[in-house]
Design a protein around this motif. Sequence first.
Motif, PDB file in Angstrom:
ATOM      1  N   ASP A 334      28.651 116.980 -18.594  1.00 52.38           N
ATOM      2  CA  ASP A 334      27.282 116.903 -18.088  1.00 52.38           C
ATOM      3  C   ASP A 334      26.681 118.296 -18.177  1.00 52.38           C
ATOM      4  OD1 ASP A 334      24.888 116.550 -16.700  1.00 52.38           O
ATOM      5  OD2 ASP A 334      25.770 115.155 -15.260  1.00 52.38           O
ATOM      6  N   THR A 335      25.809 118.508 -19.143  1.00 54.22           N
ATOM      7  CA  THR A 335      25.267 119.845 -19.386  1.00 54.22           C
ATOM      8  C   THR A 335      24.130 120.214 -18.442  1.00 54.22           C
ATOM      9  OG1 THR A 335      23.741 118.939 -21.047  1.00 54.22           O
ATOM     10  CG2 THR A 335      25.877 119.735 -21.835  1.00 54.22           C
ATOM     11  N   PHE A 336      23.682 119.263 -17.620  1.00 53.74           N
ATOM     12  CA  PHE A 336      22.541 119.545 -16.744  1.00 53.74           C
ATOM     13  C   PHE A 336      22.895 119.488 -15.259  1.00 53.74           C
ATOM     14  CE2 PHE A 336      18.147 118.538 -15.118  1.00 53.74           C
ATOM     15  CZ  PHE A 336      17.584 119.748 -15.504  1.00 53.74           C
ATOM     16  N   ALA A 337      23.878 118.702 -14.900  1.00 44.95           N
ATOM     17  CA  ALA A 337      24.347 118.626 -13.513  1.00 44.95           C
ATOM     18  C   ALA A 337      25.818 119.010 -13.535  1.00 44.95           C
ATOM     19  CB  ALA A 337      24.139 117.225 -12.934  1.00 44.95           C
ATOM     20  N   ASP A 338      26.092 120.313 -13.433  1.00 44.16           N
ATOM     21  CA  ASP A 338      27.442 120.817 -13.708  1.00 44.16           C
ATOM     22  C   ASP A 338      28.489 120.327 -12.725  1.00 44.16           C
ATOM     23  OD1 ASP A 338      26.654 122.272 -11.517  1.00 44.16           O
ATOM     24  OD2 ASP A 338      26.767 124.236 -12.489  1.00 44.16           O
ATOM     25  N   TRP A 339      28.078 119.824 -11.573  1.00 44.85           N
ATOM     26  CA  TRP A 339      29.070 119.315 -10.615  1.00 44.85           C
ATOM     27  C   TRP A 339      29.800 118.075 -11.144  1.00 44.85           C
ATOM     28  CZ3 TRP A 339      23.763 119.523  -9.342  1.00 44.85           C
ATOM     29  CH2 TRP A 339      23.078 118.311  -9.441  1.00 44.85           C
ATOM     30  N   ASN A 340      29.232 117.430 -12.158  1.00 42.21           N
ATOM     31  CA  ASN A 340      29.892 116.262 -12.749  1.00 42.21           C
ATOM     32  C   ASN A 340      30.906 116.632 -13.823  1.00 42.21           C
ATOM     33  OD1 ASN A 340      28.538 114.250 -11.253  1.00 42.21           O
ATOM     34  ND2 ASN A 340      26.765 114.368 -12.606  1.00 42.21           N
ATOM     35  N   ASN A 341      30.814 117.856 -14.339  1.00 39.93           N
ATOM     36  CA  ASN A 341      31.730 118.272 -15.395  1.00 39.93           C
ATOM     37  C   ASN A 341      33.170 118.241 -14.910  1.00 39.93           C
ATOM     38  OD1 ASN A 341      30.213 118.852 -17.743  1.00 39.93           O
ATOM     39  ND2 ASN A 341      29.394 120.693 -16.772  1.00 39.93           N
ATOM     40  N   GLY A 342      34.068 117.795 -15.772  1.00 37.91           N
ATOM     41  CA  GLY A 342      35.481 117.810 -15.413  1.00 37.91           C
ATOM     42  C   GLY A 342      36.145 116.476 -15.687  1.00 37.91           C
ATOM     43  N   ALA A 343      37.370 116.371 -15.227  1.00 38.07           N
ATOM     44  CA  ALA A 343      38.173 115.172 -15.447  1.00 38.07           C
ATOM     45  C   ALA A 343      38.417 114.457 -14.128  1.00 38.07           C
ATOM     46  CB  ALA A 343      39.504 115.543 -16.099  1.00 38.07           C
ATOM     47  N   TYR A 344      38.441 113.126 -14.203  1.00 41.85           N
ATOM     48  CA  TYR A 344      38.641 112.294 -13.020  1.00 41.85           C
ATOM     49  C   TYR A 344      39.827 111.381 -13.273  1.00 41.85           C
ATOM     50  CZ  TYR A 344      33.854 113.780 -12.105  1.00 41.85           C
ATOM     51  OH  TYR A 344      32.719 114.537 -11.905  1.00 41.85           O
ATOM     52  N   LEU A 345      40.816 111.459 -12.401  1.00 41.52           N
ATOM     53  CA  LEU A 345      41.956 110.559 -12.462  1.00 41.52           C
ATOM     54  C   LEU A 345      41.595 109.287 -11.703  1.00 41.52           C
ATOM     55  CD1 LEU A 345      44.914 109.711 -12.914  1.00 41.52           C
ATOM     56  CD2 LEU A 345      45.485 111.002 -10.840  1.00 41.52           C
ATOM     57  N   LEU A 346      41.594 108.153 -12.423  1.00 39.89           N
ATOM     58  CA  LEU A 346      41.290 106.859 -11.813  1.00 39.89           C
ATOM     59  C   LEU A 346      42.564 106.048 -11.682  1.00 39.89           C
ATOM     60  CD1 LEU A 346      38.453 107.760 -12.928  1.00 39.89           C
ATOM     61  CD2 LEU A 346      37.975 105.343 -13.301  1.00 39.89           C
ATOM     62  N   GLU A 347      42.821 105.586 -10.480  1.00 33.93           N
ATOM     63  CA  GLU A 347      43.937 104.673 -10.216  1.00 33.93           C
ATOM     64  C   GLU A 347      43.352 103.357  -9.718  1.00 33.93           C
ATOM     65  OE1 GLU A 347      46.124 106.982  -7.312  1.00 33.93           O
ATOM     66  OE2 GLU A 347      47.633 107.464  -8.838  1.00 33.93           O
ATOM     67  N   LEU A 348      43.446 102.315 -10.559  1.00 29.83           N
ATOM     68  CA  LEU A 348      42.911 101.004 -10.214  1.00 29.83           C
ATOM     69  C   LEU A 348      44.044 100.047  -9.879  1.00 29.83           C
ATOM     70  CD1 LEU A 348      40.169 100.604 -12.956  1.00 29.83           C
ATOM     71  CD2 LEU A 348      39.773 100.394 -10.511  1.00 29.83           C
ATOM     72  N   ASP A 349      43.962  99.415  -8.703  1.00 33.19           N
ATOM     73  CA  ASP A 349      44.987  98.436  -8.373  1.00 33.19           C
ATOM     74  C   ASP A 349      44.556  97.052  -8.850  1.00 33.19           C
ATOM     75  OD1 ASP A 349      43.189  97.372  -6.531  1.00 33.19           O
ATOM     76  OD2 ASP A 349      44.215  98.167  -4.767  1.00 33.19           O
ATOM     77  N   GLU A 350      45.375  96.047  -8.624  1.00 36.07           N
ATOM     78  CA  GLU A 350      45.109  94.707  -9.146  1.00 36.07           C
ATOM     79  C   GLU A 350      43.870  94.073  -8.538  1.00 36.07           C
ATOM     80  OE1 GLU A 350      48.659  92.505  -8.508  1.00 36.07           O
ATOM     81  OE2 GLU A 350      49.772  93.482 -10.140  1.00 36.07           O
ATOM     82  N   ALA A 351      43.508  94.481  -7.323  1.00 35.30           N
ATOM     83  CA  ALA A 351      42.352  93.897  -6.643  1.00 35.30           C
ATOM     84  C   ALA A 351      41.039  94.563  -7.039  1.00 35.30           C
ATOM     85  CB  ALA A 351      42.534  93.983  -5.131  1.00 35.30           C
ATOM     86  N   GLY A 352      41.099  95.679  -7.768  1.00 35.35           N
ATOM     87  CA  GLY A 352      39.887  96.385  -8.164  1.00 35.35           C
ATOM     88  C   GLY A 352      39.572  97.574  -7.301  1.00 35.35           C
ATOM     89  N   HIS A 353      40.432  97.887  -6.320  1.00 31.62           N
ATOM     90  CA  HIS A 353      40.228  99.092  -5.518  1.00 31.62           C
ATOM     91  C   HIS A 353      40.575 100.319  -6.351  1.00 31.62           C
ATOM     92  CE1 HIS A 353      41.344  96.025  -2.269  1.00 31.62           C
ATOM     93  NE2 HIS A 353      40.031  96.197  -2.214  1.00 31.62           N
ATOM     94  N   VAL A 354      39.819 101.396  -6.162  1.00 37.65           N
ATOM     95  CA  VAL A 354      40.012 102.584  -6.976  1.00 37.65           C
ATOM     96  C   VAL A 354      40.302 103.795  -6.097  1.00 37.65           C
ATOM     97  CG1 VAL A 354      37.534 103.137  -7.015  1.00 37.65           C
ATOM     98  CG2 VAL A 354      39.028 103.966  -8.853  1.00 37.65           C
TER      99      VAL A 354
END
Length: 429
Positions: A334-354
Amino acid sequence: MTTKINEMNTYIRSLRYEEMDQAIELSGFAFQHTITPEVRAMRRKMIPSSSVRGIFRKEDDTLLGKLTLLDLQVYVGEKVLDMGGIAGVATWPEYRRLGLVRQLLAHSLREMREKGLTLSMLHPFSFSFYRKYGWETFVDRKICTLKMAQVPVYSANGSEGQWVRLAASEEAWTAMQDVYDRVARHYNGTLVRTGMWWQERVFQSGSIKYVYERAHEGDASTEGEGSGKEEKVREAFLEYEVRDRKMKVYASGYTTEAGRRAIWQFIAQHDSMADEIEIEVPANEDMTYGLDDPKFKQEITPYFMARIVDMEGFLRQYPFQPGSACQLVLEVVDTFADWNNGAYLLELDEAGHVAIVQISEERSLERSGHDEATLPVIRGAIPDITAWLLGYRHGVELYKRQLITGDEQAVQVLSSRLSGHSTYLPDFF
Protein backbone atom coordinates in the motif's frame (compact mmCIF):
# COMPACT_ATOMS: atom_id res chain seq x y z
CA MET A 1 3.33 38.05 -5.09
CA THR A 2 1.24 34.89 -4.50
CA THR A 3 2.45 32.59 -1.76
CA LYS A 4 3.27 29.09 -3.00
CA ILE A 5 0.76 26.49 -1.82
CA ASN A 6 2.27 23.45 -0.08
CA GLU A 7 1.81 21.30 3.01
CA MET A 8 3.77 23.81 5.09
CA ASN A 9 1.28 26.66 4.66
CA THR A 10 -2.02 24.72 4.51
CA TYR A 11 -4.11 22.96 7.13
CA ILE A 12 -7.18 20.70 7.13
CA ARG A 13 -10.20 20.83 9.42
CA SER A 14 -13.96 20.35 9.47
CA LEU A 15 -15.97 23.27 8.15
CA ARG A 16 -17.89 25.54 10.47
CA TYR A 17 -21.60 26.08 9.92
CA GLU A 18 -21.08 29.59 8.55
CA GLU A 19 -18.55 28.26 6.00
CA MET A 20 -20.93 25.83 4.32
CA ASP A 21 -22.00 28.35 1.68
CA GLN A 22 -18.39 28.47 0.46
CA ALA A 23 -18.35 24.68 0.10
CA ILE A 24 -21.71 24.67 -1.68
CA GLU A 25 -20.52 27.33 -4.13
CA LEU A 26 -17.35 25.33 -4.80
CA SER A 27 -19.39 22.18 -5.48
CA GLY A 28 -21.70 24.09 -7.80
CA PHE A 29 -18.73 25.33 -9.81
CA ALA A 30 -16.79 22.05 -9.86
CA PHE A 31 -19.76 19.82 -10.74
CA GLN A 32 -21.53 22.43 -12.90
CA HIS A 33 -24.72 22.58 -10.86
CA THR A 34 -26.97 25.61 -10.53
CA ILE A 35 -27.21 26.55 -6.85
CA THR A 36 -30.75 27.75 -6.25
CA PRO A 37 -31.98 28.71 -2.76
CA GLU A 38 -33.83 25.36 -2.67
CA VAL A 39 -30.68 23.41 -3.56
CA ARG A 40 -28.67 25.34 -0.97
CA ALA A 41 -31.22 24.59 1.75
CA MET A 42 -31.38 20.90 0.77
CA ARG A 43 -27.59 20.49 0.88
CA ARG A 44 -27.34 22.21 4.24
CA LYS A 45 -29.97 19.80 5.56
CA MET A 46 -28.44 16.65 4.04
CA ILE A 47 -24.76 17.34 4.76
CA PRO A 48 -23.77 18.79 8.14
CA SER A 49 -20.72 21.05 8.16
CA SER A 50 -18.98 18.56 10.49
CA SER A 51 -18.89 16.04 7.59
CA VAL A 52 -17.01 18.39 5.25
CA ARG A 53 -13.21 18.58 5.43
CA GLY A 54 -11.70 21.75 4.03
CA ILE A 55 -8.08 22.50 3.19
CA PHE A 56 -7.24 26.13 4.01
CA ARG A 57 -4.34 28.48 3.42
CA LYS A 58 -2.88 29.40 6.80
CA GLU A 59 -2.13 33.05 6.15
CA ASP A 60 -5.72 34.09 5.39
CA ASP A 61 -7.93 31.01 6.02
CA THR A 62 -8.89 30.84 2.35
CA LEU A 63 -10.80 27.66 1.46
CA LEU A 64 -8.76 26.02 -1.33
CA GLY A 65 -10.51 22.66 -1.62
CA LYS A 66 -12.77 20.25 0.23
CA LEU A 67 -14.31 16.81 0.44
CA THR A 68 -17.18 15.23 2.33
CA LEU A 69 -16.56 12.23 4.58
CA LEU A 70 -19.72 10.23 5.31
CA ASP A 71 -19.97 7.66 8.09
CA LEU A 72 -21.90 4.85 6.39
CA GLN A 73 -22.35 1.10 6.64
CA VAL A 74 -22.35 -1.60 3.97
CA TYR A 75 -23.08 -5.30 3.72
CA VAL A 76 -20.18 -7.67 3.11
CA GLY A 77 -21.12 -11.34 3.14
CA GLU A 78 -24.33 -10.51 5.06
CA LYS A 79 -22.22 -8.81 7.73
CA VAL A 80 -22.45 -5.06 8.39
CA LEU A 81 -19.16 -3.15 8.17
CA ASP A 82 -18.54 0.53 8.91
CA MET A 83 -17.49 2.42 5.77
CA GLY A 84 -16.19 5.89 4.99
CA GLY A 85 -17.88 7.40 1.94
CA ILE A 86 -15.84 10.04 0.11
CA ALA A 87 -17.91 12.57 -1.87
CA GLY A 88 -17.83 16.11 -3.22
CA VAL A 89 -14.07 16.30 -3.76
CA ALA A 90 -13.32 19.68 -5.34
CA THR A 91 -10.75 22.48 -5.57
CA TRP A 92 -10.89 25.88 -7.20
CA PRO A 93 -9.14 25.82 -10.62
CA GLU A 94 -6.33 28.17 -9.56
CA TYR A 95 -5.33 25.68 -6.84
CA ARG A 96 -5.46 22.47 -8.89
CA ARG A 97 -2.46 20.16 -9.47
CA LEU A 98 -0.85 21.36 -6.25
CA GLY A 99 -1.40 18.12 -4.31
CA LEU A 100 -4.34 19.45 -2.28
CA VAL A 101 -6.63 16.47 -3.01
CA ARG A 102 -3.76 14.16 -2.10
CA GLN A 103 -3.53 15.88 1.29
CA LEU A 104 -7.29 15.65 1.80
CA LEU A 105 -7.35 11.93 0.95
CA ALA A 106 -4.38 11.15 3.20
CA HIS A 107 -6.00 13.06 6.07
CA SER A 108 -9.33 11.27 5.51
CA LEU A 109 -7.73 7.82 5.46
CA ARG A 110 -6.00 8.49 8.78
CA GLU A 111 -9.26 9.77 10.24
CA MET A 112 -11.22 6.75 8.98
CA ARG A 113 -8.66 4.38 10.47
CA GLU A 114 -8.86 6.14 13.85
CA LYS A 115 -12.68 5.85 13.75
CA GLY A 116 -12.58 2.13 12.92
CA LEU A 117 -13.89 2.52 9.34
CA THR A 118 -12.01 -0.31 7.63
CA LEU A 119 -13.43 0.29 4.13
CA SER A 120 -13.91 3.37 1.95
CA MET A 121 -15.93 3.98 -1.23
CA LEU A 122 -16.23 6.84 -3.71
CA HIS A 123 -17.61 7.76 -7.14
CA PRO A 124 -14.61 8.88 -9.21
CA PHE A 125 -14.34 11.64 -11.78
CA SER A 126 -11.31 9.65 -12.99
CA PHE A 127 -10.63 6.00 -12.20
CA SER A 128 -6.89 6.35 -12.89
CA PHE A 129 -6.62 9.33 -10.53
CA TYR A 130 -8.00 7.51 -7.49
CA ARG A 131 -6.26 4.25 -8.36
CA LYS A 132 -2.98 6.03 -7.54
CA TYR A 133 -4.22 6.35 -3.97
CA GLY A 134 -5.36 2.76 -3.53
CA TRP A 135 -9.01 2.83 -4.62
CA GLU A 136 -10.12 0.33 -7.26
CA THR A 137 -13.32 -0.35 -9.21
CA PHE A 138 -15.52 -2.69 -7.20
CA VAL A 139 -18.98 -2.45 -8.74
CA ASP A 140 -20.59 -1.91 -12.16
CA ARG A 141 -23.89 -0.42 -13.28
CA LYS A 142 -25.97 -2.62 -15.56
CA ILE A 143 -28.81 -1.02 -17.50
CA CYS A 144 -30.99 -3.11 -19.81
CA THR A 145 -33.19 -1.53 -22.48
CA LEU A 146 -35.95 -3.61 -24.03
CA LYS A 147 -39.23 -3.13 -25.85
CA MET A 148 -42.49 -3.68 -24.02
CA ALA A 149 -43.14 -6.60 -26.38
CA GLN A 150 -40.01 -8.31 -25.00
CA VAL A 151 -41.22 -8.23 -21.39
CA PRO A 152 -41.78 -11.82 -20.20
CA VAL A 153 -45.40 -12.78 -19.62
CA TYR A 154 -46.28 -14.91 -16.60
CA SER A 155 -49.78 -16.26 -16.02
CA ALA A 156 -51.52 -15.39 -12.78
CA ASN A 157 -52.00 -18.08 -10.16
CA GLY A 158 -53.90 -18.59 -6.97
CA SER A 159 -51.08 -17.30 -4.77
CA GLU A 160 -50.85 -13.95 -6.56
CA GLY A 161 -50.33 -11.00 -4.24
CA GLN A 162 -50.81 -7.27 -4.64
CA TRP A 163 -48.67 -4.18 -5.28
CA VAL A 164 -48.94 -1.38 -2.71
CA ARG A 165 -48.01 2.18 -3.69
CA LEU A 166 -45.97 4.01 -1.06
CA ALA A 167 -46.21 7.65 -0.01
CA ALA A 168 -43.37 9.49 1.71
CA SER A 169 -43.91 8.40 5.33
CA GLU A 170 -42.02 6.48 7.97
CA GLU A 171 -44.41 3.56 7.49
CA ALA A 172 -43.59 3.52 3.76
CA TRP A 173 -39.83 3.62 4.36
CA THR A 174 -40.15 0.70 6.75
CA ALA A 175 -42.17 -1.30 4.20
CA MET A 176 -39.64 -0.76 1.42
CA GLN A 177 -36.67 -1.30 3.73
CA ASP A 178 -38.12 -4.64 4.81
CA VAL A 179 -37.56 -5.99 1.29
CA TYR A 180 -34.45 -3.93 0.49
CA ASP A 181 -32.50 -5.23 3.50
CA ARG A 182 -33.19 -8.87 2.63
CA VAL A 183 -32.03 -8.24 -0.93
CA ALA A 184 -29.04 -6.04 -0.03
CA ARG A 185 -27.44 -8.50 2.40
CA HIS A 186 -26.89 -10.95 -0.48
CA TYR A 187 -24.42 -8.55 -2.14
CA ASN A 188 -21.15 -6.93 -1.13
CA GLY A 189 -20.94 -3.15 -0.93
CA THR A 190 -24.68 -2.44 -0.74
CA LEU A 191 -25.53 0.40 1.63
CA VAL A 192 -27.28 -0.15 4.93
CA ARG A 193 -29.91 2.56 4.51
CA THR A 194 -30.86 4.55 7.59
CA GLY A 195 -34.20 6.25 8.13
CA MET A 196 -32.57 9.55 7.19
CA TRP A 197 -31.23 8.02 3.97
CA TRP A 198 -34.71 6.77 3.03
CA GLN A 199 -36.23 10.14 3.84
CA GLU A 200 -33.68 12.47 2.25
CA ARG A 201 -32.23 10.36 -0.56
CA VAL A 202 -34.79 7.80 -1.71
CA PHE A 203 -38.20 9.36 -1.09
CA GLN A 204 -37.14 12.83 -2.25
CA SER A 205 -36.24 11.59 -5.73
CA GLY A 206 -39.75 12.02 -7.18
CA SER A 207 -39.95 8.47 -8.52
CA ILE A 208 -42.87 6.13 -7.76
CA LYS A 209 -42.33 3.40 -5.15
CA TYR A 210 -44.19 0.11 -4.71
CA VAL A 211 -43.84 -3.04 -2.64
CA TYR A 212 -45.33 -6.42 -3.51
CA GLU A 213 -47.13 -8.37 -0.78
CA ARG A 214 -48.43 -11.94 -0.64
CA ALA A 215 -50.42 -13.69 2.05
CA HIS A 216 -48.67 -16.59 3.79
CA GLU A 217 -50.12 -18.90 6.39
CA GLY A 218 -48.44 -18.27 9.73
CA ASP A 219 -47.18 -20.82 12.21
CA ALA A 220 -50.30 -22.32 13.79
CA SER A 221 -48.41 -23.28 16.93
CA THR A 222 -47.95 -19.62 17.82
CA GLU A 223 -51.68 -18.83 17.60
CA GLY A 224 -53.15 -21.98 19.02
CA GLU A 225 -53.94 -25.37 17.51
CA GLY A 226 -55.13 -25.08 13.92
CA SER A 227 -55.42 -21.27 13.83
CA GLY A 228 -53.08 -20.83 10.83
CA LYS A 229 -53.34 -17.03 10.83
CA GLU A 230 -52.45 -15.47 7.45
CA GLU A 231 -49.68 -12.89 7.36
CA LYS A 232 -48.69 -10.61 4.51
CA VAL A 233 -45.06 -10.99 3.47
CA ARG A 234 -43.31 -8.42 1.27
CA GLU A 235 -41.41 -10.11 -1.55
CA ALA A 236 -40.42 -7.36 -4.02
CA PHE A 237 -40.01 -3.62 -4.44
CA LEU A 238 -39.93 -1.29 -7.42
CA GLU A 239 -38.85 2.33 -7.93
CA TYR A 240 -39.58 3.88 -11.32
CA GLU A 241 -41.05 6.67 -13.43
CA VAL A 242 -42.76 6.86 -16.83
CA ARG A 243 -42.03 9.78 -19.14
CA ASP A 244 -42.31 10.25 -22.91
CA ARG A 245 -43.51 6.65 -23.34
CA LYS A 246 -40.41 5.27 -21.63
CA MET A 247 -40.48 3.44 -18.29
CA LYS A 248 -37.29 3.86 -16.26
CA VAL A 249 -36.86 1.39 -13.39
CA TYR A 250 -34.22 2.90 -11.10
CA ALA A 251 -34.21 0.11 -8.55
CA SER A 252 -35.93 -3.19 -7.97
CA GLY A 253 -35.41 -6.28 -5.90
CA TYR A 254 -37.08 -9.53 -4.97
CA THR A 255 -36.70 -12.23 -2.34
CA THR A 256 -38.69 -15.01 -4.05
CA GLU A 257 -39.38 -16.28 -7.56
CA ALA A 258 -42.96 -15.08 -7.14
CA GLY A 259 -41.59 -11.61 -6.43
CA ARG A 260 -39.42 -11.68 -9.56
CA ARG A 261 -42.35 -12.69 -11.75
CA ALA A 262 -44.57 -10.09 -10.08
CA ILE A 263 -42.11 -7.33 -11.08
CA TRP A 264 -42.39 -8.30 -14.76
CA GLN A 265 -46.16 -8.66 -14.53
CA PHE A 266 -46.39 -5.17 -13.04
CA ILE A 267 -44.10 -3.67 -15.69
CA ALA A 268 -46.26 -5.27 -18.40
CA GLN A 269 -49.32 -3.47 -16.99
CA HIS A 270 -47.79 -0.19 -18.22
CA ASP A 271 -48.09 -1.22 -21.88
CA SER A 272 -50.58 1.57 -22.60
CA MET A 273 -48.12 4.16 -21.24
CA ALA A 274 -44.69 2.96 -22.39
CA ASP A 275 -43.16 1.38 -25.46
CA GLU A 276 -39.69 0.91 -23.99
CA ILE A 277 -38.33 -0.24 -20.62
CA GLU A 278 -35.00 0.82 -19.12
CA ILE A 279 -34.21 -1.17 -16.00
CA GLU A 280 -31.14 -1.04 -13.76
CA VAL A 281 -30.21 -4.40 -12.21
CA PRO A 282 -27.23 -6.00 -10.42
CA ALA A 283 -24.40 -6.81 -12.81
CA ASN A 284 -24.80 -10.55 -12.18
CA GLU A 285 -28.54 -10.54 -12.95
CA ASP A 286 -29.24 -12.76 -15.96
CA MET A 287 -31.89 -10.88 -17.90
CA THR A 288 -31.91 -12.91 -21.11
CA TYR A 289 -32.32 -16.56 -20.14
CA GLY A 290 -35.78 -17.91 -20.92
CA LEU A 291 -37.03 -14.85 -22.81
CA ASP A 292 -38.74 -15.37 -26.15
CA ASP A 293 -36.71 -12.49 -27.55
CA PRO A 294 -33.50 -12.10 -25.54
CA LYS A 295 -31.82 -9.73 -27.98
CA PHE A 296 -31.79 -6.32 -26.31
CA LYS A 297 -29.25 -3.73 -25.20
CA GLN A 298 -27.33 -4.42 -21.99
CA GLU A 299 -24.97 -1.65 -20.96
CA ILE A 300 -22.40 -2.34 -18.22
CA THR A 301 -20.20 0.53 -17.00
CA PRO A 302 -17.77 0.82 -14.06
CA TYR A 303 -19.49 2.72 -11.26
CA PHE A 304 -17.94 3.10 -7.79
CA MET A 305 -14.45 2.46 -6.41
CA ALA A 306 -13.45 1.05 -3.01
CA ARG A 307 -10.32 0.58 -0.97
CA ILE A 308 -9.47 -1.19 2.27
CA VAL A 309 -8.53 1.46 4.83
CA ASP A 310 -7.20 -0.82 7.56
CA MET A 311 -6.06 -4.21 6.26
CA GLU A 312 -5.74 -5.95 9.62
CA GLY A 313 -9.05 -4.55 10.90
CA PHE A 314 -10.83 -5.52 7.68
CA LEU A 315 -9.50 -9.09 7.77
CA ARG A 316 -10.58 -9.49 11.39
CA GLN A 317 -14.14 -8.45 10.48
CA TYR A 318 -14.36 -10.28 7.16
CA PRO A 319 -17.01 -13.07 7.05
CA PHE A 320 -14.83 -15.98 5.90
CA GLN A 321 -16.80 -19.07 4.94
CA PRO A 322 -16.47 -22.57 6.45
CA GLY A 323 -13.98 -24.96 4.87
CA SER A 324 -10.81 -26.90 5.52
CA ALA A 325 -8.51 -25.31 8.10
CA CYS A 326 -5.57 -23.52 6.49
CA GLN A 327 -2.67 -21.16 7.11
CA LEU A 328 -1.21 -18.69 4.62
CA VAL A 329 0.66 -15.40 4.46
CA LEU A 330 -0.85 -12.38 2.67
CA GLU A 331 1.76 -9.78 1.69
CA VAL A 332 0.22 -6.37 1.04
CA VAL A 333 1.67 -3.35 -0.75
CA ASP A 334 0.00 0.00 0.00
CA THR A 335 1.93 3.01 -1.27
CA PHE A 336 -0.47 5.57 0.21
CA ALA A 337 -1.50 4.16 3.60
CA ASP A 338 1.79 2.74 4.88
CA TRP A 339 0.24 1.14 7.97
CA ASN A 340 -1.16 -1.55 5.66
CA ASN A 341 2.24 -2.46 4.22
CA GLY A 342 3.59 -5.81 5.35
CA ALA A 343 2.67 -9.45 5.67
CA TYR A 344 -0.31 -10.95 7.49
CA LEU A 345 -0.40 -14.51 8.75
CA LEU A 346 -3.97 -15.83 8.38
CA GLU A 347 -5.09 -18.90 10.29
CA LEU A 348 -8.57 -20.02 9.22
CA ASP A 349 -10.36 -22.78 11.08
CA GLU A 350 -13.10 -25.01 9.66
CA ALA A 351 -15.88 -22.72 10.90
CA GLY A 352 -14.45 -19.63 9.18
CA HIS A 353 -12.98 -17.99 12.28
CA VAL A 354 -9.71 -16.20 11.57
CA ALA A 355 -6.66 -15.44 13.67
CA ILE A 356 -4.29 -12.81 12.25
CA VAL A 357 -0.71 -11.84 13.00
CA GLN A 358 0.67 -8.77 11.21
CA ILE A 359 4.31 -9.59 10.62
CA SER A 360 6.97 -6.90 11.03
CA GLU A 361 10.52 -6.66 12.33
CA GLU A 362 9.18 -6.54 15.87
CA ARG A 363 6.61 -9.29 15.38
CA SER A 364 8.14 -11.96 13.15
CA LEU A 365 6.74 -15.32 12.13
CA GLU A 366 9.39 -17.03 14.18
CA ARG A 367 8.30 -15.20 17.32
CA SER A 368 4.68 -16.14 16.60
CA GLY A 369 5.65 -19.82 16.56
CA HIS A 370 5.39 -20.43 12.80
CA ASP A 371 7.97 -21.37 10.19
CA GLU A 372 7.91 -18.83 7.34
CA ALA A 373 9.52 -21.26 4.88
CA THR A 374 6.67 -23.78 5.11
CA LEU A 375 3.75 -21.36 4.66
CA PRO A 376 2.27 -20.44 1.25
CA VAL A 377 2.49 -16.74 0.40
CA ILE A 378 0.13 -14.51 -1.63
CA ARG A 379 1.29 -11.05 -2.71
CA GLY A 380 -0.73 -8.13 -4.02
CA ALA A 381 -1.32 -4.38 -3.96
CA ILE A 382 -4.18 -2.91 -1.95
CA PRO A 383 -6.40 -2.05 -4.99
CA ASP A 384 -6.35 -5.61 -6.37
CA ILE A 385 -6.78 -7.21 -2.94
CA THR A 386 -9.80 -4.94 -2.34
CA ALA A 387 -11.41 -5.98 -5.64
CA TRP A 388 -10.73 -9.63 -4.78
CA LEU A 389 -12.02 -9.66 -1.21
CA LEU A 390 -15.16 -7.73 -2.17
CA GLY A 391 -15.97 -10.23 -4.92
CA TYR A 392 -15.61 -7.91 -7.91
CA ARG A 393 -12.78 -10.01 -9.33
CA HIS A 394 -11.86 -13.64 -8.67
CA GLY A 395 -8.43 -14.39 -7.20
CA VAL A 396 -7.60 -16.89 -9.95
CA GLU A 397 -8.35 -14.27 -12.62
CA LEU A 398 -6.08 -11.75 -10.85
CA TYR A 399 -3.39 -14.41 -10.53
CA LYS A 400 -3.49 -15.18 -14.26
CA ARG A 401 -3.08 -11.49 -15.00
CA GLN A 402 -0.14 -11.36 -12.54
CA LEU A 403 -1.90 -8.76 -10.40
CA ILE A 404 -1.82 -11.28 -7.53
CA THR A 405 1.34 -13.38 -7.27
CA GLY A 406 2.76 -16.12 -5.07
CA ASP A 407 1.35 -19.58 -4.40
CA GLU A 408 -1.42 -20.38 -6.91
CA GLN A 409 -2.92 -23.10 -4.72
CA ALA A 410 -3.13 -20.65 -1.80
CA VAL A 411 -4.97 -18.18 -4.07
CA GLN A 412 -7.53 -20.89 -4.90
CA VAL A 413 -7.89 -21.87 -1.23
CA LEU A 414 -8.43 -18.31 -0.02
CA SER A 415 -10.86 -17.63 -2.88
CA SER A 416 -12.94 -20.61 -1.76
CA ARG A 417 -13.24 -19.09 1.74
CA LEU A 418 -14.52 -15.67 0.63
CA SER A 419 -18.16 -14.58 0.91
CA GLY A 420 -19.06 -15.66 -2.63
CA HIS A 421 -21.32 -12.62 -3.08
CA SER A 422 -21.08 -10.31 -6.06
CA THR A 423 -21.19 -6.52 -5.74
CA TYR A 424 -24.15 -4.19 -6.16
CA LEU A 425 -24.80 -0.54 -5.32
CA PRO A 426 -28.13 1.04 -6.33
CA ASP A 427 -27.27 4.28 -4.47
CA PHE A 428 -25.11 7.33 -5.15
CA PHE A 429 -23.27 9.73 -2.86
